[in-house]
Design a protein around this motif. Sequence first.
Motif, short mmCIF file in Angstrom:
data_model
loop_
_atom_site.label_atom_id
_atom_site.label_comp_id
_atom_site.label_asym_id
_atom_site.label_seq_id
_atom_site.Cartn_x
_atom_site.Cartn_y
_atom_site.Cartn_z
N SER A 61 126.56 -74.21 11.10
CA SER A 61 126.10 -73.65 9.82
C SER A 61 125.51 -74.71 8.92
CB SER A 61 127.26 -72.96 9.10
OG SER A 61 128.13 -73.91 8.55
N ALA A 63 123.02 -76.89 7.15
CA ALA A 63 121.58 -76.93 6.94
C ALA A 63 121.10 -78.33 7.29
CB ALA A 63 121.27 -76.62 5.48
N LEU A 65 119.64 -81.82 6.94
CA LEU A 65 119.60 -82.67 5.76
C LEU A 65 118.54 -83.75 5.90
CD1 LEU A 65 123.29 -83.47 4.81
CD2 LEU A 65 121.72 -81.90 3.73
N PRO A 85 121.09 -85.44 -12.20
CA PRO A 85 120.83 -85.82 -10.82
C PRO A 85 119.37 -86.20 -10.61
CG PRO A 85 121.23 -83.46 -10.99
CD PRO A 85 121.51 -84.07 -12.34
N VAL A 86 119.18 -87.15 -9.76
CA VAL A 86 117.84 -87.51 -9.35
C VAL A 86 117.32 -86.39 -8.47
CG1 VAL A 86 116.45 -89.17 -8.09
CG2 VAL A 86 118.43 -89.94 -9.41
N PRO A 88 115.85 -84.58 -5.53
CA PRO A 88 115.56 -84.94 -4.15
C PRO A 88 114.06 -85.05 -3.92
CG PRO A 88 117.12 -83.12 -4.24
CD PRO A 88 116.63 -83.36 -5.66
N GLU A 139 111.31 -74.77 4.89
CA GLU A 139 111.19 -74.58 3.45
C GLU A 139 112.29 -73.65 2.98
OE1 GLU A 139 108.00 -72.91 0.22
OE2 GLU A 139 107.44 -73.19 2.29
N TYR A 140 112.89 -74.02 1.89
CA TYR A 140 113.87 -73.13 1.30
C TYR A 140 113.17 -72.26 0.28
CZ TYR A 140 117.70 -75.43 3.49
OH TYR A 140 118.56 -75.90 4.41
N GLU A 141 113.34 -71.02 0.43
CA GLU A 141 112.69 -70.12 -0.51
C GLU A 141 113.78 -69.36 -1.23
OE1 GLU A 141 108.97 -67.41 0.19
OE2 GLU A 141 110.77 -66.47 0.92
N ARG A 142 113.68 -69.34 -2.50
CA ARG A 142 114.76 -68.78 -3.28
C ARG A 142 114.37 -67.43 -3.87
NH1 ARG A 142 118.51 -72.99 -6.06
NH2 ARG A 142 117.65 -74.25 -4.42
N VAL B 17 127.62 -84.28 1.12
CA VAL B 17 126.68 -83.18 0.90
C VAL B 17 127.21 -81.91 1.56
CG1 VAL B 17 124.37 -82.31 1.39
CG2 VAL B 17 124.66 -84.66 0.64
N ARG B 18 127.73 -82.05 2.78
CA ARG B 18 128.20 -80.85 3.48
C ARG B 18 129.45 -80.29 2.84
NH1 ARG B 18 125.20 -82.97 8.64
NH2 ARG B 18 123.49 -81.56 8.24
N ASP B 21 128.09 -78.44 0.00
CA ASP B 21 127.31 -77.29 0.47
C ASP B 21 128.22 -76.15 0.93
OD1 ASP B 21 125.10 -75.75 1.27
OD2 ASP B 21 125.15 -76.58 3.29
N ARG B 22 129.34 -76.49 1.55
CA ARG B 22 130.25 -75.45 2.05
C ARG B 22 131.00 -74.78 0.91
NH1 ARG B 22 132.12 -79.27 7.04
NH2 ARG B 22 130.19 -79.01 8.22
N TRP B 25 127.00 -73.32 -0.95
CA TRP B 25 126.03 -72.72 -0.03
C TRP B 25 124.62 -72.81 -0.58
CZ3 TRP B 25 127.86 -72.32 4.63
CH2 TRP B 25 129.25 -72.25 4.76
N ASP B 26 124.27 -73.98 -0.96
CA ASP B 26 122.93 -74.26 -1.47
C ASP B 26 122.66 -75.73 -1.15
OD1 ASP B 26 120.70 -74.96 -2.91
OD2 ASP B 26 121.24 -73.79 -4.67
N PRO B 27 122.04 -76.00 -0.01
CA PRO B 27 121.93 -77.39 0.45
C PRO B 27 121.15 -78.30 -0.49
CG PRO B 27 120.72 -75.89 1.91
CD PRO B 27 121.47 -75.05 0.93
N GLU B 28 120.15 -77.73 -1.15
CA GLU B 28 119.37 -78.58 -2.04
C GLU B 28 120.19 -78.98 -3.26
OE1 GLU B 28 115.64 -78.55 -5.02
OE2 GLU B 28 116.06 -76.75 -3.85
N ARG B 29 120.86 -78.00 -3.82
CA ARG B 29 121.71 -78.28 -4.98
C ARG B 29 122.85 -79.22 -4.56
NH1 ARG B 29 121.68 -79.37 -9.97
NH2 ARG B 29 123.57 -78.80 -11.09
N GLN B 31 122.70 -81.62 -2.47
CA GLN B 31 122.20 -83.00 -2.47
C GLN B 31 122.09 -83.55 -3.89
OE1 GLN B 31 118.69 -83.40 0.34
NE2 GLN B 31 119.37 -81.32 0.80
N GLU B 32 121.67 -82.71 -4.81
CA GLU B 32 121.59 -83.15 -6.20
C GLU B 32 122.98 -83.50 -6.74
OE1 GLU B 32 117.76 -80.33 -7.36
OE2 GLU B 32 119.71 -79.98 -8.29
N GLU B 75 119.37 -68.65 -1.11
CA GLU B 75 118.34 -69.44 -0.45
C GLU B 75 118.05 -68.89 0.95
OE1 GLU B 75 121.50 -71.75 1.74
OE2 GLU B 75 121.35 -70.38 0.06
N LYS B 76 116.87 -69.10 1.36
CA LYS B 76 116.46 -68.54 2.63
C LYS B 76 115.66 -69.60 3.38
CE LYS B 76 113.53 -65.07 2.75
NZ LYS B 76 112.94 -63.79 2.36
N LEU B 77 115.91 -69.69 4.65
CA LEU B 77 115.19 -70.68 5.43
C LEU B 77 113.90 -70.06 5.97
CD1 LEU B 77 118.34 -71.71 7.39
CD2 LEU B 77 117.08 -73.31 5.98
N ARG B 101 125.27 -69.37 8.59
CA ARG B 101 125.74 -69.74 7.25
C ARG B 101 126.32 -68.54 6.52
NH1 ARG B 101 124.12 -74.44 5.00
NH2 ARG B 101 123.77 -73.63 2.93
#
Lengths: 313, 170
Positions: A61, A63, A65, A85-86, A88, A139-142, B17-18, B21-22, B25-29, B31-32, B75-77, B101
């Motif tokens: 599961s 994503a 990275l 936060p910086v 990404p 791409e992550y699409e929200r 990060v993981r 994320d767990r 459930w928002d991988p980009e957030r 990382q921030e 979020e959607k891949l 996920r």
Amino acid sequence: MSMQHIEDGVLHAWLDDALDADVGMDGEAVAQHLAECDQCRRRLEEARASKAAVSAMFLASDAPLPPPPAFQVLESAARSGGDAPVRPAGGRSKRRSGWTRGPRVRLAWAATIAVAVSAGVLARELSDRRGIDLPATLEYEREAVHAEPDEEAPRQAAERQKAESADLRQAPTEPARVDADEQVGRERLEANPAPALIASAPRVAGCWRSATDSPGGVTAWFRLEAKPDPFVAEDSRTFESDAEAGVMSPSTASWRPLGADSIIVAFPGLEIRLRVEEDRLAGVYRGSMNRDAEDAAYSVSELSFERVPCPNR
Amino acid sequence: MSEPWASLYREVWGDLVRYIDRRIWDPERAQELAQEVFIRALGEERTPDSPRAWLFTVAANLTRDEARRAIRGREKLRLVAADAGGGAPSPDEILTIQQTRDRVREALGSLNERERESLLMVEAGFSYAEIAEATGLSPGAVGTTLSRARRKLAVAYAELEGGEDVHAAH
């Protein structure tokens, strides 16, 4: 019987290597009881299977990275007092261009992971001959319900996400070669609710050597093991050296199936995705060998490994 | 004061990060937030006794704040570039990672807070002693909690997987 039956919690502590240090129990007494008690051994295997199933579903599961930002970026953010936060997105375009060809791999970061260095050298040599472009990005699409003001660029970081995934729904595949240990692994699997994820494990178990004629004489070989659990990262597979390639330490590499015919072998900062063919593992290396660098480049190159007999240990 | 953090950064980035994320459930957030954790660490007057544990504790606190915020987008891949070579994941594979996920996230809902916390911590490499300290369990009870958590999660996941397959067949 040297003691009463072992509780499930103790079995899990045993599997997590926490018995002596954290729980304060005598691991030897547990080992001795396990040696004598079929019932507890069976329960140990059940515990092992559920632990492995959970680790596998987390792995599947995850994503993809991208590499983290350079540490210096965070340092300067901390110095300037900003606690925001910086993004990404910082340096994205540069990094994205670095996704393409191979020879930019730098080895400083990976020096701590001997096997990664080796694979990197191999990849670099290969990519000198036939580098290939990054095939895909995610791409992550929200679909924002409440878009937040600071979420201005949801797709930016995602553009440098590595593309990977694991297919949990694959049909079990026939193993090319089933020995007694692998058979045990399969039966253990069928006896618990683990995902079908690991069905391809027996097909890739064994020893593999890079099928390259690199003039530098760097030959990587590794052993993929399907035991004691087909997909537990620790202790289930090790990378080892051949005599000519110098010493390579065992690594914390893990691997997992990806669809019916592929696997991903993963190190920190390095992933090799390989197709499982008749007697060959082939595919694409992608990874970052220097996460500290501003332009932490991913390199992508072709790799091929052929099955070789495993040496005695 | 940044020396210990610099070496830790390489080591724990992925785990951190993981871990985040767990929870969100928002991988980009995630990382921030992981960056935010390190920026806070660099602002500390002195290095904590256990820097690694400190990082994850701060991360857990940040994600709790995060959970209290407004409903987040889902979020959607999506695959944006087609593969020319043969090494790229197919759209099916990307769909699969998203399905996985969703299922893991839902399956985690069947655990109580201590079970979930213990499981996420052990997956992030914490010792039983550290888990005990964070959750208030005795070290001896951590194994029991994990045993229950793992079984429940594996079963819940398998049910979700089976259920959706049946549904998809119709």
